[in-house]
Design an enzyme around this catalytic site. Structure first.
Site, PDB file in Angstrom:
ATOM      1  N   ILE A 161      11.711 -10.685 -20.343  1.00  0.00           N
ATOM      2  CA  ILE A 161      11.876  -9.623 -21.328  1.00  0.00           C
ATOM      3  C   ILE A 161      12.923  -9.992 -22.360  1.00  0.00           C
ATOM      4  CG2 ILE A 161      11.156  -7.723 -19.829  1.00  0.00           C
ATOM      5  CD1 ILE A 161      14.155  -7.163 -19.356  1.00  0.00           C
ATOM      6  N   CYS A 183       0.823  -1.193   0.000  1.00  0.00           N
ATOM      7  CA  CYS A 183       0.000   0.000   0.000  1.00  0.00           C
ATOM      8  C   CYS A 183       0.862   1.249   0.000  1.00  0.00           C
ATOM      9  CB  CYS A 183      -0.898   0.009   1.245  1.00  0.00           C
ATOM     10  SG  CYS A 183      -1.820  -1.524   1.467  1.00  0.00           S
ATOM     11  N   SER A 192      10.657 -11.689  -7.126  1.00  0.00           N
ATOM     12  CA  SER A 192      11.891 -11.246  -7.769  1.00  0.00           C
ATOM     13  C   SER A 192      13.096 -11.913  -7.124  1.00  0.00           C
ATOM     14  CB  SER A 192      12.024  -9.711  -7.645  1.00  0.00           C
ATOM     15  OG  SER A 192      13.340  -9.290  -7.957  1.00  0.00           O
ATOM     16  N   GLY A 193      14.129 -12.165  -7.939  1.00  0.00           N
ATOM     17  CA  GLY A 193      15.378 -12.742  -7.434  1.00  0.00           C
ATOM     18  C   GLY A 193      16.336 -11.718  -6.881  1.00  0.00           C
ATOM     19  N   ASP A 208      -2.979  -9.596   7.665  1.00  0.00           N
ATOM     20  CA  ASP A 208      -1.764  -9.469   8.471  1.00  0.00           C
ATOM     21  C   ASP A 208      -1.714  -8.107   9.151  1.00  0.00           C
ATOM     22  OD1 ASP A 208      -1.408  -8.233   5.992  1.00  0.00           O
ATOM     23  OD2 ASP A 208       0.759  -8.562   5.973  1.00  0.00           O
TER      24      ASP A 208
END
EC number: 6.3.5.4
Length: 638
Positions: free
Chosen positions: A289, A2, A368-369, A99
């Site tokens: 990509i 958020c 994501s890595g 949460d």
């Protein structure tokens, strides 16, 4: 995930908070909320923009008010189920499944002592109606941003710096020290802020405002301490089960009431996470990509798509391929606005375009890595600095001969770039230097003399301060392991200052949440319990992570050449952006203001055009800095 904002004892606090919250609309298009209450001789106002991920019902709405506590919160707690069970066993009754409610009740029970127990990413403000106190807190590793500004006894805070700029009527002054730092690094360190009065709440810390005007600060987690503990664990012979820890973190990061997808570049880090995620969520979607063929050819970029397709086919992943052929002239000012501070990494464009495509397909959450390279020594600079130690043992006359020969080689012709020559020139620029200086030069943009020649001569003292800050952070440890000293420096500076910063801001610009399973407190603890000689073995970086990944990934993926989550900068600079570069160098705001020196920029352009040196990254950052400075000084951020 958020956007949060608020004011505490601030003039016109309600109007200011409304405007702050509206500025953050892209971070939370699913809902908005406001809260007001007296605080001492003033008021507190809290705002929230909601991106609904967990508990999509109204019981997850914010600001959340319960039993005299009020919470505005940005983040995800991956151990919320365990905390909920512990609190429920103690008699807490929950209204919903969010949460957010878990965090609020954990605060009620434990106060600031709950903070080190939280496993996730978070930034929040919590107000106690009984005491009139407001506390701000930020996660251990700086994944989520929190900007604040204090004037007198008042405070204003928000998830984005542009929101603070928007509500202060153009009164914020640019901090030239932060701009000098951004030139050096191509990003602004988390310890600095591009506007003078504003600041970032440090990772792993909290700040408490009291109604009598007192302000307290505290730290609940320290990377330096974690690294020291890891050193002792390694000395005792304890070796973490890295494969189990990474899998457990990945599983926790899938916690969601909406679909979760993954970035998949075809490299080790994203392939490993995607494979693990597919084990727990069969048929997961992934996004990858590619670039225009002529751009990729000019840049000599590896064919990452081929590897991404193999991973997707092997693990039943629904792969979406996106060709990156952006109109960079249009995207550059847009991205500069969303990034909040001058960040010169074109990977932010990739992240924004991938997240935009995912959002259009109905995906709100991406894995994501990010972080594996910093924690497990996966960047070329880590290996290069180790090789530099051996290179320094080569007789000096031979080193001088090598340097002269490489200096004469071109980095590009009109038709293609020579990546190996660029690497060689880069290596020789730092290979003879002392440890901290060499490490800094291996990833920053300029040496001290180059930076001094580029900026206003009156900023010489500022240049010295910025360089000293790097030395202070790098040397602030008692580790006896060179590789882990580099990893700790990256985890404290490079990770929060650049990679986490651009990932948050460019993904949230597309109303998308990005989760980073490697940047998890348990993975970090494990990473620093691994000795450096298991992270870099021979010429293999991330050796210990590769070893763990072989439990699920084929060796051709694990041990493929390292790819780059970047962009064909040389192609863009020599074609799409060449006229803009000329305009900025000869008549840009930074040049006319005296901050940058026209002659130094012109020399960079000339040497780059001649193919003798590669300044594409430097000039790209000058463009991002120019656009940011225009917005900051013209009121466009308001």
């Amino acid at each position: 995930m958020c956007g949060i904002a608020g004011t505490y004892r601030w003039p016109d606090g309600k109007v200011v908070t409304d405007r702050l919250t509206d500025t953050l609309a892209h971070r939370g298009p699913d809902g908005t909320g406001r809260y007001s209450h007296p605080a001492g001789d003033g008021e507190v106002h809290l705002g929230h923009r909601r991106l609904a991920i967990v508990d999509l019902s109204g019981t997850g709405a914010q600001p959340m008010v319960s039993g005299g506590l009020v919470l505005t919160y940005n983040g995800e707690l991956y151990n919320a189920p365990e905390l909920r069970a512990e609190l429920a066993a103690a008699g807490v009754r929950f209204r919903g499944t969010s949460d957010t409610e878990v965090l609020l009740e954990a605060w009620r029970r434990w106060g600031t002592d709950c903070l080190p127990r939280l496993r996730g990413m978070f930034a929040f403000g919590i107000f106690d109606e009984r005491t009139g106190e407001l506390v701000l807190a930020r996660d251990q590793l700086g994944i989520k941003p929190l900007f604040l500004l204090r004037r007198g006894e008042g405070l204003v805070f928000a998830s984005e710096l542009k929101a603070l700029a928007a509500v202060t009527g153009g009164s914020l002054e640019v901090d030239h020290a932060a701009l000098v730092a951004s030139l050096l690094y191509y990003w602004v360190p988390d310890s600095r802020c591009a506007f003078r009065e504003a600041e970032k709440l440090p990772p792993g810390s909290w700040l408490r405002c009291r109604p009598d005007g007192r302000v307290d600060r505290g730290r609940f987690w320290s990377l330096k301490d974690v690294a020291a503990e890891g050193r002792e664990r390694a000395r005792s012979g304890e070796q973490p089960d890295l494969a189990a820890i990474v899998e457990e973190s990945t599983r926790r990061h899938l916690l969601s009431d909406v679909p979760v997808a993954a970035f998949l570049s075809g490299g080790l880090d994203s392939s490993y996470l995607t494979a693990l995620a597919a084990r727990h969520q069969p048929g997961i979607s992934a996004y990858t990509i590619g670039f225009r063929a002529e751009d990729a050819r000019f840049e000599a970029m590896p064919d990452d798509l081929r590897y991404a397709r193999r991973v997707a086919e092997r693990f039943g992943v629904d792969l979406h391929e996106i060709e990156i052929a952006p109109n960079v002239l249009d995207l550059l000012p847009r991205m500069t606005y969303h990034l909040d501070e001058p960040i010169g990494d074109p990977a932010a464009i990739n992240t924004f375009l991938i997240c935009s495509a995912a959002r259009e397909a109905g995906v709100k959450v991406m894995l994501s890595g990010m972080g594996a390279d910093e924690l497990f020594a996966g960047y070329r600079k880590h290996l290069a600095n180790l090789i530099a130690l051996r290179y320094q043992r080569v007789p000096r006359p031979l080193r001088r001969g090598v340097s002269r020969a490489v200096d004469r080689l071109p980095v590009a012709t009109a038709r293609r770039g020579y990546r190996s020559v660029r690497f060689a020139k880069r290596f020789l620029s730092f290979a003879d230097l002392p440890e901290e200086t060499a490490f800094r030069r291996s990833y920053t943009m300029y040496d001290q003399d180059e930076l001094l020649a580029l900026v206003d001569p009156d900023l010489a003292g500022t240049v010295e301060d910025v360089l000293t800050e790097h030395a202070d952070v790098y040397q602030d440890n008692d580790l006896d392991d060179f590789v882990n000293r580099m990893c700790l420096g990256d985890a404290r500076m490079f990770l929060p200052g650049l990679n986490l910063a651009y990932t948050d801001r460019s993904s949230m610009a597309a109303s998308t949440e990005v989760r980073v399973p490697y940047v998890d407190v348990e993975v970090v603890r494990a990473a620093f319990a691994v000795p450096g000689d298991r992270k870099i073995v021979g010429r293999q970086g991330k050796a210990v992570l590769k070893e763990a990944a072989t439990s699920i990934l084929p060796r051709e993926i694990v041990y493929r050449p390292k790819g780059l989550f970047s962009a064909p900068l040389r192609a863009w600079m020599s074609r799409d952006l060449a006229p803009l570069v000329r305009e900025v160098v000869h008549d840009g705001v930074l040049v006319r203001s005296g901050f940058l020196r026209r002659d130094a920029l012109a020399r960079m352009v000339a040497e780059d055009a001649a193919g003798q040196r590669d300044f594409s990254k430097h000039l790209w950052h000058v463009l991002t800095l120019e656009y940011w400075y225009r917005g900051a000084t013209s009121g466009e951020f308001e």
